[in-house]
Design a protein around this motif. Structure first.
Motif, PDB file in Angstrom:
ATOM      1  N   ALA A 294     -43.899  58.009  68.299  1.00 22.25           N
ATOM      2  CA  ALA A 294     -42.702  58.634  67.765  1.00 22.25           C
ATOM      3  C   ALA A 294     -42.800  59.633  66.881  1.00 22.25           C
ATOM      4  O   ALA A 294     -44.067  59.745  65.977  1.00 22.25           O
ATOM      5  N   ARG A 295     -41.963  60.683  66.691  1.00 23.79           N
ATOM      6  CA  ARG A 295     -42.038  61.508  65.604  1.00 23.79           C
ATOM      7  C   ARG A 295     -41.538  60.911  64.347  1.00 23.79           C
ATOM      8  O   ARG A 295     -40.435  60.030  64.442  1.00 23.79           O
ATOM      9  N   THR A 296     -41.882  61.346  63.328  1.00 26.60           N
ATOM     10  CA  THR A 296     -41.480  60.701  61.922  1.00 26.60           C
ATOM     11  C   THR A 296     -40.012  60.505  61.822  1.00 26.60           C
ATOM     12  O   THR A 296     -39.650  59.230  61.495  1.00 26.60           O
ATOM     13  N   LYS A 297     -39.172  61.191  62.353  1.00 20.36           N
ATOM     14  CA  LYS A 297     -37.921  61.295  61.868  1.00 20.36           C
ATOM     15  C   LYS A 297     -37.132  60.465  62.897  1.00 20.36           C
ATOM     16  O   LYS A 297     -36.119  59.763  62.437  1.00 20.36           O
ATOM     17  N   GLU A 298     -37.916  60.262  64.071  1.00 22.94           N
ATOM     18  CA  GLU A 298     -37.176  59.308  64.806  1.00 22.94           C
ATOM     19  C   GLU A 298     -37.272  57.714  64.425  1.00 22.94           C
ATOM     20  O   GLU A 298     -36.377  56.958  64.657  1.00 22.94           O
ATOM     21  N   ILE A 299     -38.488  57.617  63.676  1.00 21.88           N
ATOM     22  CA  ILE A 299     -38.518  56.406  63.024  1.00 21.88           C
ATOM     23  C   ILE A 299     -37.937  56.029  62.079  1.00 21.88           C
ATOM     24  O   ILE A 299     -37.357  54.950  61.798  1.00 21.88           O
ATOM     25  N   GLU A 300     -38.184  57.071  60.839  1.00 20.63           N
ATOM     26  CA  GLU A 300     -37.534  57.083  59.752  1.00 20.63           C
ATOM     27  C   GLU A 300     -35.813  56.899  60.014  1.00 20.63           C
ATOM     28  O   GLU A 300     -35.246  55.986  59.101  1.00 20.63           O
ATOM     29  N   GLU A 301     -35.067  57.618  60.855  1.00 26.92           N
ATOM     30  CA  GLU A 301     -33.868  57.557  61.132  1.00 26.92           C
ATOM     31  C   GLU A 301     -33.353  56.549  62.089  1.00 26.92           C
ATOM     32  O   GLU A 301     -32.307  57.021  62.610  1.00 26.92           O
ATOM     33  N   LEU A 302     -34.173  55.453  62.550  1.00 26.07           N
ATOM     34  CA  LEU A 302     -33.947  54.742  63.610  1.00 26.07           C
ATOM     35  C   LEU A 302     -32.600  53.968  63.265  1.00 26.07           C
ATOM     36  O   LEU A 302     -32.740  53.214  62.025  1.00 26.07           O
ATOM     37  N   LYS A 303     -31.755  53.624  64.433  1.00 27.77           N
ATOM     38  CA  LYS A 303     -30.630  52.909  64.169  1.00 27.77           C
ATOM     39  C   LYS A 303     -30.531  51.811  65.004  1.00 27.77           C
ATOM     40  O   LYS A 303     -31.588  51.752  65.988  1.00 27.77           O
ATOM     41  N   TRP A 304     -30.178  50.358  64.409  1.00 29.53           N
ATOM     42  CA  TRP A 304     -30.253  49.354  65.171  1.00 29.53           C
ATOM     43  C   TRP A 304     -29.491  49.214  66.729  1.00 29.53           C
ATOM     44  O   TRP A 304     -30.176  48.789  67.609  1.00 29.53           O
ATOM     45  N   SER A 305     -28.774  50.475  66.675  1.00 31.83           N
ATOM     46  CA  SER A 305     -27.960  50.591  68.014  1.00 31.83           C
ATOM     47  C   SER A 305     -29.073  51.266  69.002  1.00 31.83           C
ATOM     48  O   SER A 305     -28.558  51.495  70.244  1.00 31.83           O
ATOM     49  N   GLU A 306     -29.983  52.028  68.399  1.00 34.16           N
ATOM     50  CA  GLU A 306     -31.123  52.699  69.509  1.00 34.16           C
ATOM     51  C   GLU A 306     -31.958  51.679  70.100  1.00 34.16           C
ATOM     52  O   GLU A 306     -33.023  52.171  70.674  1.00 34.16           O
ATOM     53  N   ILE A 307     -32.156  50.392  69.559  1.00 33.31           N
ATOM     54  CA  ILE A 307     -33.083  49.469  69.963  1.00 33.31           C
ATOM     55  C   ILE A 307     -32.492  48.597  71.070  1.00 33.31           C
ATOM     56  O   ILE A 307     -31.654  47.931  70.789  1.00 33.31           O
ATOM     57  N   ASP A 308     -32.964  48.535  72.435  1.00 28.68           N
ATOM     58  CA  ASP A 308     -32.679  47.600  73.587  1.00 28.68           C
ATOM     59  C   ASP A 308     -33.657  46.590  73.416  1.00 28.68           C
ATOM     60  O   ASP A 308     -34.660  46.625  73.998  1.00 28.68           O
ATOM     61  N   PHE A 309     -33.392  45.539  72.660  1.00 33.82           N
ATOM     62  CA  PHE A 309     -34.044  44.314  72.558  1.00 33.82           C
ATOM     63  C   PHE A 309     -34.421  43.583  73.917  1.00 33.82           C
ATOM     64  O   PHE A 309     -35.350  42.892  74.160  1.00 33.82           O
ATOM     65  N   ASP A 310     -33.261  43.782  74.846  1.00 30.17           N
ATOM     66  CA  ASP A 310     -33.387  43.066  76.104  1.00 30.17           C
ATOM     67  C   ASP A 310     -34.308  43.679  76.988  1.00 30.17           C
ATOM     68  O   ASP A 310     -35.153  42.986  77.639  1.00 30.17           O
ATOM     69  N   ARG A 311     -34.365  44.965  77.086  1.00 26.31           N
ATOM     70  CA  ARG A 311     -35.393  45.542  78.225  1.00 26.31           C
ATOM     71  C   ARG A 311     -36.297  46.363  77.428  1.00 26.31           C
ATOM     72  O   ARG A 311     -36.991  46.954  78.130  1.00 26.31           O
ATOM     73  N   SER A 312     -36.407  46.225  76.193  1.00 29.06           N
ATOM     74  CA  SER A 312     -37.644  46.900  75.305  1.00 29.06           C
ATOM     75  C   SER A 312     -37.793  48.508  75.585  1.00 29.06           C
ATOM     76  O   SER A 312     -38.792  48.952  76.067  1.00 29.06           O
ATOM     77  N   PHE A 313     -36.688  48.828  75.076  1.00 26.67           N
ATOM     78  CA  PHE A 313     -36.826  50.467  74.912  1.00 26.67           C
ATOM     79  C   PHE A 313     -35.996  50.943  73.764  1.00 26.67           C
ATOM     80  O   PHE A 313     -35.337  50.245  72.913  1.00 26.67           O
ATOM     81  N   PHE A 314     -36.451  52.194  73.607  1.00 24.37           N
ATOM     82  CA  PHE A 314     -35.767  52.944  72.316  1.00 24.37           C
ATOM     83  C   PHE A 314     -34.814  53.811  72.963  1.00 24.37           C
ATOM     84  O   PHE A 314     -35.176  54.478  74.236  1.00 24.37           O
ATOM     85  N   ARG A 315     -33.546  53.826  72.771  1.00 23.44           N
ATOM     86  CA  ARG A 315     -32.558  54.678  73.308  1.00 23.44           C
ATOM     87  C   ARG A 315     -32.015  55.726  72.205  1.00 23.44           C
ATOM     88  O   ARG A 315     -30.981  55.423  71.586  1.00 23.44           O
ATOM     89  N   PHE A 316     -32.864  56.673  72.059  1.00 21.48           N
ATOM     90  CA  PHE A 316     -32.746  57.626  70.853  1.00 21.48           C
ATOM     91  C   PHE A 316     -31.493  58.701  71.229  1.00 21.48           C
ATOM     92  O   PHE A 316     -31.262  59.069  72.251  1.00 21.48           O
ATOM     93  N   GLU A 317     -30.338  58.609  70.257  1.00 23.57           N
ATOM     94  CA  GLU A 317     -29.224  59.537  70.348  1.00 23.57           C
ATOM     95  C   GLU A 317     -29.522  60.866  70.387  1.00 23.57           C
ATOM     96  O   GLU A 317     -29.004  61.636  71.117  1.00 23.57           O
ATOM     97  N   GLU A 318     -30.468  61.349  69.540  1.00 24.34           N
ATOM     98  CA  GLU A 318     -30.648  62.578  69.385  1.00 24.34           C
ATOM     99  C   GLU A 318     -32.240  62.690  68.750  1.00 24.34           C
ATOM    100  O   GLU A 318     -32.539  61.972  67.942  1.00 24.34           O
ATOM    101  N   THR A 319     -32.993  63.539  69.528  1.00 24.94           N
ATOM    102  CA  THR A 319     -34.439  63.942  69.217  1.00 24.94           C
ATOM    103  C   THR A 319     -34.457  65.365  69.276  1.00 24.94           C
ATOM    104  O   THR A 319     -33.493  66.274  69.757  1.00 24.94           O
TER     105      THR A 319
END
Length: 421
Positions: free
Chosen positions: A274-299
């Protein structure tokens, strides 16, 4: 300038049939006194309006060119002429207003142009219209403040030439615009210049000039199609041994509970690509713990859904929820973390990797993925590339791994033929 003797109503047909003569002439409109069509000897045609401001001998005679006939219809020009004539009857001279505006445009400096662009256009991508990252805008302004404004900031925008821009590009590249600037109370910024800085500074300035052309302050963008050298940065990939050194360093810092947020982010950068900003500004809502996905709102490439490994998921599950929105918090506890670069500088030195940039962790992720047999389209999905051609930059790595595999298979076949284990 001679006049035609008979007045006619100026229509599109009259404009089209008005042929040039040896001397320029004017066709006056019979319905709106003062409105006319000027035909030059070279065939150029323009709508004009002639009027007096005030009454008596002191009344000023004005003749104003409204627009070229190929840029405005005759009816639009007629309405514009009516505005001039109405103002003149009230004693107002619109020509003076236009002259003042033209003088203001002529007097504008490069520094003022940058200021206008920053206030009016910098916040939007000129091509897509999307909102731009404020940090990128600050970086652009910082580079222009350091390298461009001291050199040509006082120069009038309309006097700027292509040669001025080329010389500035070369000066930044050679480091001749290097400067030491005071930032905070005890802070210092050293702007050294170089090929990469020259490229990024001139790209920003091209946007400034393009906007100035759009709003009519200049007739052409003198930096358009300016040749810009590659910034000289080579894509760096961690070897297995280097990755092991980095991992050992990260483990030691974690054991000492040292800069834990930055260390966790660095580990995730290498493990996700991932890009630095994507991880630094990661939101809890962007982590799909059940399906093991990142769901980034804006990249950088818009909304993005990316699969993540069980190892990454375990790291994320183990993090404390200190904020309802942000996964990684700044020191004040009010917003996302933004100190990874400072931690990375210390870590890479300790790990013996002084030439490795933080973004090279993303390249290294792609390299390890190719080494493990993943295809370029799959890697593009993991990296969040919106276009297949973006992932093609790693094609040479695929060829390298294929050559290594060929050598390995060739050796195995030769050993078999010769009866060696």
């Amino acid at each position: 300038m001679s006049k035609t003797g008979k007045k006619v109503k100026i229509t599109k047909r009259v404009v089209d049939l008005a042929d040039p003569k040896k001397s320029p002439y004017i066709i006056w409109d019979k319905e709106l006194p003062g409105f006319g069509l000027r035909v030059a000897a070279n065939g150029r045609k323009a709508y004009i309006v002639s009027y007096r401001v005030g009454v008596g001998r002191g009344a000023k005679q004005r003749r104003v060119s409204i627009a070229a006939s190929n840029t405005m219809t005759c009816e639009m020009a007629r309405k514009e002429a009516q505005v001039y004539l109405a103002n003149a009857r009230l004693g107002e001279d619109r020509r003076e207003e236009i002259d003042a505006a033209a003088k203001a445009k002529a007097d504008i400096t490069v520094a003022k142009a940058i200021e206008i662009w920053h206030a009016e256009a910098a916040h939007r991508n000129r091509r897509t219209g999307k909102a731009r990252d404020p940090r990128n805008i600050r970086n652009e302004m910082s580079r222009m403040d350091a390298h461009l404004i001291p050199a040509i900031g006082n120069k009038k925008l309309r006097e700027l030439t292509r040669r001025d821009v080329e010389l500035l590009r070369d000066d930044i590249t050679a480091g001749r615009t290097a400067v030491v600037q005071k930032t905070k109370k005890h802070g210092v910024r050293r702007a050294t210049g170089g090929t990469g800085t020259a490229k990024r500074t001139m790209v920003s300035f091209k946007s400034v000039l393009a906007y100035m052309k759009d709003i009519g302050f200049v007739d052409q963008n003198v930096a358009a199609n300016l040749r810009l050298a590659p910034d000289g940065k080579k894509e760096r990939y961690l070897s297995v041994a280097e990755a092991h050194r980095l991992g050992k360093c990260l483990d030691e810092w974690e054991q000492m509970d040292r800069r834990m947020t930055g260390i966790t982010i660095i580990r995730l950068l290498l493990m996700t690509g991932a890009r630095t900003k994507e991880i630094e500004e990661l939101k809890w809502s962007e982590i799909d713990f059940d399906r093991s996905f990142f769901r980034f709102e804006e990249t950088k490439s818009g909304r993005s859904i990316r699969p993540i490994s069980p190892q990454v998921l375990d790291i994320l599950k183990g993090l404390p929820r200190l904020h309802p929105t942000w996964v990684f918090l700044n020191n004040a506890g009010t917003g996302p973390y933004c100190g990874t670069q400072a931690v990375w500088r210390l870590v890479r030195e300790e790990a013996g990797l002084p030439d490795v940039r933080k973004h090279d962790l993303r390249h290294s992720f792609a390299s390890f993925a190719l080494a493990n047999g993943l295809s370029l389209p799959v890697i593009g999905t993991l990296l969040g590339h919106s276009r297949p051609e973006t992932t093609q930059r790693y094609a040479h790595l695929s060829d390298r791994h294929a050559m290594e595999a060929a050598k390995s298979v060739g050796l195995a076949v030769m050993n078999a033929l010769e009866g060696r284990e």
